[in-house]
Design an enzyme around this catalytic site. Structure first.
Site, PDB file in Angstrom:
ATOM      1  N   HIS A   6      41.113  24.667  24.002  1.00 17.23           N
ATOM      2  CA  HIS A   6      42.553  24.628  23.739  1.00 17.23           C
ATOM      3  C   HIS A   6      43.333  25.036  24.987  1.00 17.23           C
ATOM      4  O   HIS A   6      43.225  26.160  25.439  1.00 17.23           O
ATOM      5  CB  HIS A   6      42.842  25.597  22.579  1.00 17.23           C
ATOM      6  CG  HIS A   6      44.256  25.634  22.134  1.00 17.23           C
ATOM      7  ND1 HIS A   6      45.019  26.772  22.194  1.00 17.23           N
ATOM      8  CD2 HIS A   6      45.052  24.671  21.619  1.00 17.23           C
ATOM      9  CE1 HIS A   6      46.224  26.515  21.719  1.00 17.23           C
ATOM     10  NE2 HIS A   6      46.268  25.247  21.364  1.00 17.23           N
ATOM     11  N   HIS A  47      52.601  23.867  28.382  1.00 15.49           N
ATOM     12  CA  HIS A  47      52.871  23.923  26.950  1.00 15.49           C
ATOM     13  C   HIS A  47      54.350  24.040  26.633  1.00 15.49           C
ATOM     14  O   HIS A  47      54.892  23.281  25.833  1.00 15.49           O
ATOM     15  CB  HIS A  47      52.102  25.104  26.338  1.00 15.49           C
ATOM     16  CG  HIS A  47      52.276  25.231  24.861  1.00 15.49           C
ATOM     17  ND1 HIS A  47      53.328  25.922  24.289  1.00 15.49           N
ATOM     18  CD2 HIS A  47      51.547  24.741  23.833  1.00 15.49           C
ATOM     19  CE1 HIS A  47      53.229  25.851  22.975  1.00 15.49           C
ATOM     20  NE2 HIS A  47      52.153  25.144  22.662  1.00 15.49           N
TER      21      HIS A  47
HETATM   22  O1  G3P Z   1      47.088  20.375  19.252  1.00 16.54           O
HETATM   23  C1  G3P Z   1      46.780  21.508  18.509  1.00 16.54           C
HETATM   24  C2  G3P Z   1      47.584  22.692  18.961  1.00 16.54           C
HETATM   25  O2  G3P Z   1      47.460  22.818  20.346  1.00 16.54           O
HETATM   26  C3  G3P Z   1      49.021  22.602  18.562  1.00 16.54           C
HETATM   27  O3  G3P Z   1      49.722  23.779  18.802  1.00 16.54           O
HETATM   28  O4  G3P Z   1      51.363  25.120  20.036  1.00 16.54           O
HETATM   29  O5  G3P Z   1      48.994  25.243  20.686  1.00 16.54           O
HETATM   30  O6  G3P Z   1      50.309  23.198  21.185  1.00 16.54           O
HETATM   31  P1  G3P Z   1      50.113  24.360  20.233  1.00 16.54           P
HETATM   32 CA    CA Z   2      48.643  21.961  22.180  1.00 13.98          CA
END
Ligand code: G3P
Ligand code: CA
Length: 234
Positions: A6, A47
């Protein structure tokens, strides 16, 4: 169960940087998830809409220049990468999940994926475009029907995964807070893969695996991979 790094291996290195991507590859992940925005004619990997949390800079992406953004330190001397730099780094070694955050123009991403398919050794099934914005996913699907799209959701709708089936999506990306057995079963009945974010707790990972979840997004992919390996040995 697939392991998605992630924002790259974001516990081991600053999130959404090339260092985080390289570390995720070293850990042997199945896939790497990143977040992207348009700035000028470029696609950049970060992000937030603002640069303050993850860099030493100030401002909203829509108000700053690409040249300024590239001067910023994103941690440990890393700069904010472009999507193309991330693609070059991965070069077909694993799946790349591109989460569309601040995307105002889909054309630069289409051009980059097209070029990466020709030049960087990726196969089409190694790209997964995802977003909370299902309208933008529809726009991609209309331009490139063969590309995989993942519909992200932070809710549990009355009709469960119907929204993703309507988009002809490959997968649903569900918030762990709103994931349950009915939602997972409904998505599977619609031939959708189910990926859940963000899962750093091993007990939760085990529960999701028992539910039949197909993959998880985690900030600690090394720990997740070791855990799954040790479970499959026992
Ligand atoms: O794509 C899954 C997740 O990454 C979505 O939430 O806020 O971490 O981008 P965020
Ligand atoms: Ca994400």
């Amino acid at each position: 169960m697939l392991i998605f790094a992630h924002r790259g291996a974001s516990k081991a290195a600053p999130e959404n940087t090339l260092l985080a991507i390289r570390k995720a590859l070293e850990m042997g992940v199945d896939a790497i998830e990143i977040d992207v925005h348009n700035i000028e004619d470029q696609v950049v990997v970060l992000h937030d809409r603002h640069v303050e949390r993850t860099t030493n800079g100030k401002g909203r992406i829509q108000d700053i220049s690409f040249a300024y953004l590239r001067t910023l330190d994103a941690g440990q001397g890393q700069r904010i990468p472009t999507l193309w730099e991330v693609m070059q780094c991965i070069a077909g070694k694993c799946t790349l999940n591109i989460e569309l955050k601040g995307i105002t123009d889909i054309e630069p991403i289409i051009a980059l994926v097209d070029t990466a398919l020709l030049e960087l050794g990726f196969s089409i099934d190694q790209f997964l475009l995802s977003s909370f914005d299902h309208h933008i996913l529809l726009a991609f699907k209309q331009r490139r029907p063969q590309w995989r799209i993942g519909a992200v959701s932070a809710s549990c709708p009355l009709k469960y995964a119907q929204f993703a089936q309507q988009l002809n999506a490959y997968s649903v990306h569900l918030d762990i807070h709103t994931t349950n057995q009915k939602f997972v079963d409904d998505a599977h009945a619609r031939q959708l893969q189910v990926y859940v974010y963000t899962v750093d707790d091993l007990a939760e990972m085990d529960e999701l695996q028992a539910m039949g979840v197909d993959g998880v997004f985690t900030n600690v992919p090394d720990i997740a991979i070791n855990h799954l390996r040790s479970k499959s040995r026992s």
